[in-house]
Design an enzyme around this catalytic site. Structure first.
Site, PDB file in Angstrom:
ATOM      1  CB  CYS B  33      18.118   2.566 -38.651  1.00  0.00           C
ATOM      2  SG  CYS B  33      19.864   2.502 -38.292  1.00  0.00           S
ATOM      3  CB  CYS B 102      25.010   4.565 -41.610  1.00  0.00           C
ATOM      4  SG  CYS B 102      23.441   4.231 -42.404  1.00  0.00           S
TER       5      CYS B 102
HETATM    6  S1  FES Z   1      20.613   2.360 -42.059  1.00  0.00           S
HETATM    7 FE1  FES Z   1      20.804   1.376 -40.233  1.00  0.00          FE
HETATM    8  S2  FES Z   1      22.880   1.702 -39.743  1.00  0.00           S
HETATM    9 FE2  FES Z   1      22.716   2.311 -41.749  1.00  0.00          FE
END
Ligand code: FES
Ligand SMILES: Cc1ncc(COP(=O)(O)O)c(C=O)c1O
Ligand SMILES: Cc1ncc(COP(=O)(O)O)c(C=O)c1O
Ligand code: FES
Lengths: 386, 123, 386
Positions: B33, B102
């Site tokens: 992400c 994450c």
């Molecule tokens: S979705 Fe981006 S760090 Fe959690």
């Protein structure tokens, strides 16, 4: 004038409790379930609870339930979604001649896309033969779709046996249970159902919402494209009030099912018996016993459906008919014709579909009014033998 | 969506900031992400005396960062190296499935910081 | 805690009057519009009245409006319905890179079916160039689909000019006006729009209902098969309460439009100005003037969208973001990326979409809370230069 509603197969009133909870999710808890914030969280939770309620009514797991906009969409998704996703396995589909148009016209569309569809005949009671299903299977068959209960004449099909057959042959089995849900005991595992369609407004829930049960592992693709709602199978902002309303309606159906069945069966049999006693030259359509608890479908010889309906309506009774004159199409009900009725007899059919709000008094009133109407109409008819 | 523990660490993150003379620093970007986390260590006698973090990321990223610093504070390097992504998520009473990645951020940044310390010490 | 809703682009609360009329059509006037009897007649009439209200909002004729289950379905029907019905004329479709997923994923599906799709780029303000549209046209082009206003950054496209171009070239022009309806003046004739999608829940109407405007004469085929509702283009029992609710919402939008635009523009500009004054290192996304009256979209450098949202939520403010972390997908908003934002800047975007219920006090509260949150988050950020 008091109005009596005998058209529950067309649609039902929304239950008061259902309406109440929907209202709450329209004006107060109105968030989009995809949103991160508290407005979104509260509706996301409500959607998942509704999914559980619908699953519980069918003996399914919650993650096997997907919300759609109604029975028609569920039927379309079932047929097209399975057909296109399994095209490599085969291109043959088996269904029946008495399905709802949502199935029949989806099949016609699929035929244009290169699929072959077998439309099984039914007997004079609108019953499909398991033997016929068996004989229709080829090595190209990927899907069998047989409705649970017919919307016009109420006949309930041998779902368990067809499901068993499909399971043995490793063919997907879909059933359009729009009329059966809330009126029959349904357990998708016991009955070997892989995919099932239902619609909210037939079970005292809202219009514009439906659901499809899809057994875990069934290969299906979406027919609508967009966001990632309903695990991408059915994109579009969730109809939260509709979903919550359907959930509530399913809950009520689970609780009241036995009571509804006995109440409706009782009224139905009283109505049929009364008509048989009071009116001559009639024909009960559909299977005598294996039929929806609230379905009465009778052909009155020498009269035509629309004029019957209009006369009943003038007396405050809402019903429906398989007459061509009510539908604007050329032919009377494809279901009645498939059962072998002549055009004339099909034309004179009347469907009285009872619901949980109906009473003995409603039945008595109908039995009082109907003979008078028939006498009047028959006295005008050139077909009347007497 | 998030557990109470996640929200607690998100709203009151422990050990935010930098250590001026950190002897181990690790930074990772989350390939999935694009989020970023940096961990600062003060290691004395093989023991993590102090740890701080800075994170650019979602609620789960901040909570896992905070949790990982709490988990390693006062631990030996060996003990710290054994802390996995799953352990961090578990310590927070779990993460939503879409957010499991994450937790990689936190554990990976920690491991990078320890590596950094070891390589600096070796010189 | 009081809650402030700044996520009207995601969905809106149902207007009280809308909810009231819907309730009436759920529990009392619940008939199926296809029925012959009085229950059917009263809902049939209501559906036609709602059709008129929606038509009036767009300057269309009532028989050019068809009801669907929402914006996603309208978009799918527009694209697939026109593509398949006009396949013989050509197989090329022009759209933009910043459309809603309902359009983009429908296009991807069409590409698999043999169509060619051009996805036009946008400039740094998310604006499409009419020149680009013109240059993309080939002799195989059958459809141009450009959204009216973007749902994320609010930029309003040069619809009239694109419509004019399409008209000259005799190519159908569809616009996804889900965000624009009720927020912009729209006249389909003045703007040369052939087909338009809208959704009830974005204009204080219900979820699960939408409409599609189809100019008389446009060749389109249905994507769902079944009964003969909505002149066979969109079969399935009509969602009467939804339709009636959408009709009422359209009526309200017609009456209140000017007032809504000025109210929202006023609040929007106050909010943007306040943020610009109070917070450094920000970037306003979308066109400065030619944007939806209620749309504020700002990237806050060095912070990530989801943590911003969660912090706002803890303070009672509901908003949304174009961060990948809120969507569970790999990339941040395709709209922000198409505008040339880097991943990092896109990650820190916040959308505050205002609605008619918002007040100056809401704006002031937000301007009080937001700087504190940013200070906190930025102090944690490894990206922060200071
Ligand atoms: S979705 Fe981006 S760090 Fe959690
Ligand atoms: C058996 C059957 N299938 C499908 C449908 C379609 O459901 P809906 O009208 O809710 O789309 C109906 C009702 O009209 C039905 O009776
Ligand atoms: C521009 C745009 N198009 C289409 C849609 C889809 O509408 P719905 O979610 O009502 O199906 C939305 C909203 O989500 C939108 O903002
Ligand atoms: S006689 Fe009029 S439609 Fe049948």
């Amino acid at each position: 004038m008091e109005r009596i509603y005998f058209d529950h197969s067309a649609t039902t009133p929304v239950d008061k409790e259902v309406a109440k909870v929907m209202l709450e999710y329209m004006t107060e808890k109105f968030g989009n379930p995809s949103s991160v914030h508290s407005f979104g969280r509260e509706t996301r939770k409500a959607v998942e609870e509704a999914r559980h309620s619908v699953a519980a009514l069918l003996g399914a797991a919650a993650n096997e339930i997907f919300f759609t906009s109604g029975g028609t969409e569920s039927d379309n998704l079932a047929l097209k979604g399975i057909a296109f996703a399994n095209r490599k396995k085969g291109n043959h589909i088996i269904t029946t001649a008495i399905e709802h148009h949502a199935i029949l016209h989806a099949c016609e569309y699929l035929e244009k896309q290169g699929f072959t569809v077998t439309y099984l005949p039914v007997d004079e009671n609108a019953m499909v033969s398991v033997e016929d299903v068996k004989n229709a299977i080829t090595d190209k068959t990927i899907l069998i779709s047989v409705m649970f209960a017919n919307n016009e004449v109420g006949t309930i099909q041998p779902i368990k046996e067809i499901g068993q057959l499909a399971k043995e042959k490793k063919i997907y089995f879909h059933t359009d249970a729009v009329q059966a849900v809330g009126n029959c005991h349904i357990d998708v595992n016991e009955l070997n159902i892989d995919v099932l369609s239902l619609s909210g407004h037939k079970i005292y829930g809202p219009k514009g919402i439906g659901a499809i049960y899809i057994r875990k592992g069934v290969k299906i693709e979406s027919t609508q494209h967009g966001g990632s709602q309903e695990r991408k199978l059915r994109p579009g902002t969730e109809n939260v009030p509709g979903i919550v309303g359907l959930g509530k309606a399913a809950e009520l159906a689970s609780i009241e099912l036995d009571q509804r069945i006995s109440h409706l069966t009782n009224l139905r049999d009283k109505l049929i018996k009364g008509i048989q006693e009071k009116i001559s030259d009639i024909k009960l359509n559909g299977h005598k016993e294996i039929r929806l608890p609230g379905n009465v479908n009778i052909s009155f010889l020498y009269v035509e459906g629309e004029s019957l309906l209009l006369n009943l309506d003038l007396k405050g009774i809402a019903a429906s008919s398989g007459s061509a004159c009510t539908s604007g199409s050329l032919d009377p009900s494809h279901v009645l014709l498939a059962m072998g009725l002549t055009h004339e007899v099909a034309h004179g059919s009347l469907r009285l579909s009872l619901g949980r709000g109906n009473t003995e008094a409603d039945i008595n009133y109908c039995l009082e009014v109907l003979p008078q109407i028939l006498e009047r109409l028959r006295s005008m008819s050139p077909l009347n033998a007497n | 969506m998030y557990t109470e523990k996640v929200m607690d660490h998100f709203t009151n993150p422990r050990n935010v900031g930098e250590i001026e003379n950190a002897n181990g620093v690790g930074e990772v970007g989350n390939a999935k992400c694009g989020d970023i986390m940096r961990i600062y260590l003060d290691v004395q006698d093989n023991i993590i005396k102090d740890v701080k973090f800075k994170t650019f990321g979602c609620g789960a990223a901040i909570a896992t960062s905070s949790m990982v610093t709490e988990l390693v504070m006062g631990k030996t390097l060996d003990e710290a190296l054994k802390i996995s992504n799953d352990a961090v998520a578990e310590a927070l009473d779990g993460l939503p499935p879409a957010k499991m990645h994450c937790s990689n951020l936190a554990a990976d940044a920690l491991h990078e910081a320890i590596k950094d310390y070891i390589s600096k010490k070796g010189k």
